[in-house]
Design a protein around this motif. Structure first.
Motif, PDB file in Angstrom:
ATOM      1  N   LEU A   1      37.492  32.128  28.870  1.00 10.80           N
ATOM      2  CA  LEU A   1      38.496  33.083  28.592  1.00 10.80           C
ATOM      3  C   LEU A   1      38.108  34.101  28.112  1.00 10.80           C
TER       4      LEU A   1
ATOM      5  N   VAL B   1      39.949  37.782  26.710  1.00 10.86           N
ATOM      6  CA  VAL B   1      41.071  38.474  26.481  1.00 10.86           C
ATOM      7  C   VAL B   1      40.960  39.894  26.303  1.00 10.86           C
TER       8      VAL B   1
ATOM      9  N   LYS C   1      44.310  38.965  30.224  1.00  8.74           N
ATOM     10  CA  LYS C   1      43.374  37.711  30.258  1.00  8.74           C
ATOM     11  C   LYS C   1      42.968  37.421  31.539  1.00  8.74           C
TER      12      LYS C   1
ATOM     13  N   VAL D   1      47.245  42.940  22.919  1.00 12.98           N
ATOM     14  CA  VAL D   1      46.738  42.405  23.982  1.00 12.98           C
ATOM     15  C   VAL D   1      47.148  42.811  25.367  1.00 12.98           C
TER      16      VAL D   1
END
Length: 68
Positions: free
Chosen positions: A49, A51, A63, A60
């Motif tokens: 993963l 981000v 992703k 954020v």
């Protein structure tokens, strides 16, 4: 930068032009983002993963996943 454990993740300052913009949740005006890659998050279908975090170190942006 964003405090993380070196064992669990890596943080890189990355050029926005090197990232597929479809991975972002919303338009992003700056030239760079922090890409936080979380190690040991590989699944059968995807890589680790990642981000993407704005330079303010709290927003954020999106992703994605590394290649397996």
């Amino acid at each position: 930068m964003i405090p993380t454990s070196p064992k669990d993740s890596t943080v890189e300052l990355t050029s926005v032009s090197d990232i597929d913009s479809s991975l972002f949740n919303k338009p992003y005006a700056n030239d760079q983002v922090c890409a936080v890659t979380f190690n040991n998050t590989v699944t059968d279908n995807s890589g680790n993963l990642i981000v993407y975090i704005a330079l303010d170190e709290s927003t954020v942006i999106g992703k994605g996943f590394t290649n397996k």
